[in-house]
Design a protein around this motif. Structure first.
Motif, mmCIF file in Angstrom:
data_model
loop_
_atom_site.group_PDB
_atom_site.id
_atom_site.type_symbol
_atom_site.label_atom_id
_atom_site.label_comp_id
_atom_site.label_asym_id
_atom_site.label_seq_id
_atom_site.Cartn_x
_atom_site.Cartn_y
_atom_site.Cartn_z
ATOM 1 N N LYS A 1 1.037 -1.272 0.045
ATOM 2 C CA LYS A 1 -0.015 0.065 -0.138
ATOM 3 C C LYS A 1 0.988 1.393 0.101
ATOM 4 N N ARG A 2 2.091 1.269 0.705
ATOM 5 C CA ARG A 2 3.029 2.293 0.899
ATOM 6 C C ARG A 2 3.697 2.497 -0.434
ATOM 7 N N LEU A 3 4.057 1.326 -1.368
ATOM 8 C CA LEU A 3 4.529 1.410 -2.601
ATOM 9 C C LEU A 3 3.842 2.055 -3.499
ATOM 10 N N LYS B 1 6.214 16.070 -5.566
ATOM 11 C CA LYS B 1 8.061 15.811 -5.444
ATOM 12 C C LYS B 1 8.085 15.210 -3.972
ATOM 13 N N THR B 2 7.399 15.664 -2.885
ATOM 14 C CA THR B 2 7.726 15.020 -1.874
ATOM 15 C C THR B 2 6.830 13.763 -1.177
ATOM 16 N N SER B 3 5.645 13.656 -2.185
ATOM 17 C CA SER B 3 4.808 12.707 -1.774
ATOM 18 C C SER B 3 5.021 11.373 -2.753
ATOM 19 N N PHE C 1 11.211 7.381 -4.007
ATOM 20 C CA PHE C 1 11.767 6.751 -2.870
ATOM 21 C C PHE C 1 12.049 7.456 -1.806
ATOM 22 N N GLN C 2 12.134 8.935 -1.836
ATOM 23 C CA GLN C 2 12.218 9.609 -0.743
ATOM 24 C C GLN C 2 10.979 9.521 0.281
ATOM 25 N N THR C 3 9.922 9.256 -0.119
ATOM 26 C CA THR C 3 9.061 8.989 0.620
ATOM 27 C C THR C 3 8.978 7.459 1.447
ATOM 28 N N LEU C 4 10.090 6.762 1.100
ATOM 29 C CA LEU C 4 10.404 5.392 1.834
ATOM 30 C C LEU C 4 11.418 5.174 2.666
ATOM 31 N N LYS C 5 11.885 6.274 2.947
ATOM 32 C CA LYS C 5 13.293 6.487 3.618
ATOM 33 C C LYS C 5 12.849 6.532 5.293
#
Length: 641
Positions: free
Chosen positions: A30-32, A61-63, A66-70
């Motif tokens: 779901k997150r991916l 850009k922020t949502s 890969f930066q949202t999975l860090k």
């Protein structure tokens, strides 16, 4: 004696790990999906006007990506889930090789087709028995396989064994129930004792206590609305019934959620705070506390309210975004403190403070600045002219016909479309309210009645079946849903009810329930305030007239109900039974004396029961004198029955 069973352990471990793995994979996927496949509307990256394009682009850009999975929690959970999944694969493979629960199929074991003739069966048996014979094959798995081959050959060639296999699924006939311990046999291996003891100590002494401590320490910090208890304590200490809107930014800056991040640690950060202070000093109230965290947070928040956030550094903008990210829940925490302390005006000020944060406006700003492309010049133009087309607030501007709206004459066609689009998005609210008593025969209200104040909100800017969308707030960096605060208070400044209505429907009904006060005439204030827009708030009067409850007809107890009240309860019956048993165990002399005297001593329960009965008889007699006709009619009805 019970034995350890690998097969049972495989099933137990597989079932236990599955309780974690499958929900965890669902959460990860779901997150991916949200990071790579989510639609713009799902993450709030919707640009309905040109002024929202920059906000939508920043949200994309922020949502996404890969930066949202860090985040640490996501990475740790993903690592544990992958390891648990590998363990499940290992268990499934082991179960397929060492599991004894799978069905016995002699044809499959011998590698022949189902229904093969005896010649083919014997040929396959001879070949496999030579291959897996323990004397020729030194692999430890050969001996169990050789036994299975022999059992399969017997099941297909021996008449009795074949009959047992067809009937019971086993050539040896019906098997008895076997009970074993679902733990692996490697635990019994003497060579593994030290390793097993070490793992046990690590898990029981280090891992489990650490996890429990981490969970408790994190959960004990947060209360309702995911706000830290320390923040609630700070608000409770600094808010009062006389708190003004202009003092709220400093109180907000002291929230525990971002104290650590707002502490200036380098000279560059301190210089930036000094620079921002110079930009906002004219519009900022003199700070009461000279603490670096409060000063930085207060200055940065005023930079947002005065629309000077673009003058902050990249680190400063990130600090400001961290503050605004939790602003909705923190403002609600302020309101809950006011509601608990019964401060009506302060609660209204906190709601208004939330509006200012959403629209990036401050006390002296015109509410018309909420419209796209509007500046001080456009505001001045709208405030001049004839009364029919003059508008000093946003609510007045929305009522003016589109072709007569001022302030857009010098705008481009695209800018004019933005203004008109924004006007259609801003809610046009109609409020209706009525007060009543549920299941009452008349419209009169008596002291102690359970009153219901029904407030009906109608969004006139929406079509039938349409839902309210996101708030138009291009300067607020996060998506925000439209909602309304409905506050009912007294003229003395006390709160009866303060609730947030989040239903996005066109017509919304909200009920406020409270007990009717004592006899008299009352007038309450009903405040309906937006959670995001300025100057759309409405205030209505709720008038109430209550009557004395003593004028209501007296409730009369039915004779049969009164008799039921005289019956002893189950507890009294048990108590009396215990008393009788105690009296039977007394000696004969005390019984003789009591019989001679002819007087029985009453217990405390019996005396209480007798007094209650006498009181009810007196009350019934008094009622019978006043209303003898009614009582006699009741008795006649029940005598006929």
């Amino acid at each position: 004696m019970l034995e350890y069973d690998n097969s049972a352990f495989y099933y137990f471990a597989l079932s236990t790990i599955s309780f974690y793995v499958f929900p965890s994979w669902y959460s990860i996927l779901k997150r991916l999906r949200k990071a790579f496949l989510a639609k713009d509307a799902e993450i709030g990256a919707v640009a309905r006007t040109s002024t929202e394009k920059a906000k939508a682009a920043e949200l994309k850009k922020t949502s996404r990506g890969f930066q949202t999975l860090k985040s640490t929690s996501f990475l740790v959970n993903t690592t544990l889930t992958i390891l648990a999944s590998l363990i499940i694969v290992y268990l499934l493979v082991s179960l397929s090789q060492d599991g004894e629960v799978h069905s016995f199929d002699p044809y499959h074991i011998l590698g022949v087709d189902t229904g093969a003739d005896i010649k083919s069966i014997k040929r396959a048996y001879k070949t496999l028995s030579l291959k897996y014979h323990p004397d020729k094959c030194k692999d430890p798995s050969c001996e169990p396989m050789f036994m299975m081959i022999a059992k399969a050959h017997e099941a297909l060639t021996d008449v009795t064994a074949r009959e047992n296999w067809e009937k019971y699924g086993n050539p040896d006939g019906k098997q008895s129930l076997e009970v074993s311990i679902g733990l692996p046999t490697l635990l019994l291996d003497t060579n593994n004792r030290n390793l097993i003891l070490m793992v046990y100590l690590i898990i029981m002494v280090i891992v489990i206590p650490s996890v429990v401590y981490k969970y408790y320490s994190d959960s004990s910090k947060y209360g309702e609305k995911n706000v830290m208890y320390e923040t609630y304590s700070w608000y409770h200490h600094n808010l009062s019934e006389h708190t003004l809107v202009k003092t709220l930014p400093e109180i907000f800056a002291g929230s525990a959620e971002f104290r650590e991040d707002n502490m200036p640690r380098t000279q560059a950060e301190r210089d930036e705070v000094t620079k921002v202070m110079g930009l906002v000093r004219s519009q900022m109230l003199k700070p009461k506390m000279n603490h670096p965290v409060l000063i930085k947070g207060n200055c940065f928040l005023h930079a947002h309210l005065l629309r000077n956030a673009d003058k902050l550094s990249d680190e400063g903008r990130e600090s400001l975004k961290d503050m605004l990210r939790t602003s909705n829940s923190l403002v609600e925490a302020m309101i809950s403190i006011c509601q608990h302390q019964n401060w009506l005006q302060t609660a209204l000020n906190c709601i208004q403070f939330g509006q200012y944060i959403t629209q990036a406006c401050w006390i002296k700003d015109s509410s018309l600045l909420q419209l796209p492309h509007f500046t001080a010049e456009e505001v001045k133009h709208c405030e001049k002219g004839k009364a029919a087309v003059k508008a000093t607030t946003l609510a007045q501007y929305l009522k003016i016909p589109d072709d007569q709206k001022k302030g857009i004459a010098t705008m481009t066609d695209e800018q004019k479309k933005d203004v008109m689009k924004c006007c259609s998005l801003i809610p046009d609210l109609t409020i209706e309210q009525k007060i009543f008593v549920d299941d009452d025969e008349d419209a009169k209200v008596y002291e102690g009645d359970l009153l219901t104040v029904q407030v009906t909100l109608t969004r006139n800017n929406l079509e039938e079946g349409e839902k309210a969308g996101l708030v138009h707030a291009p300067h607020f960096p996060f998506p925000k849903n439209e909602a309304w605060w409905i506050v009912l208070g007294t003229r003395e400044g006390k709160i009866i009810s303060a609730e947030k209505v989040t239903d996005p429907s066109r017509v919304v009904e909200h009920n406020i329930k409270f007990l009717a006060p004592e006899q008299g005439e009352y007038e309450f204030d009903l405040h309906v305030m937006s959670n995001a827009y300025l100057s759309l708030d409405q205030k209505h009067k709720v008038k109430l007239s209550t009557l004395d409850a003593s004028v209501l007809p007296e409730y009369k107890v039915h004779p049969e109900d009164a008799e039921l009240d005289d019956e002893p309860t189950l507890f009294e019956e048990m108590l009396n039974a215990n008393v009788e048993e105690d009296s039977d165990s007394d000696d004969d002399d005390s019984d003789d004396e009591s019989e001679e005297e002819g007087i029985k001593e009453l217990t405390a329960a019996e005396r209480k029961k007798l007094e209650l009965r006498n009181a009810r008889q007196k009350a019934a007699a008094a009622a019978g004198d006043d209303d003898s006709d009614d009582d006699s009619s009741v008795e006649e009805v029940y005598n006929e029955k």
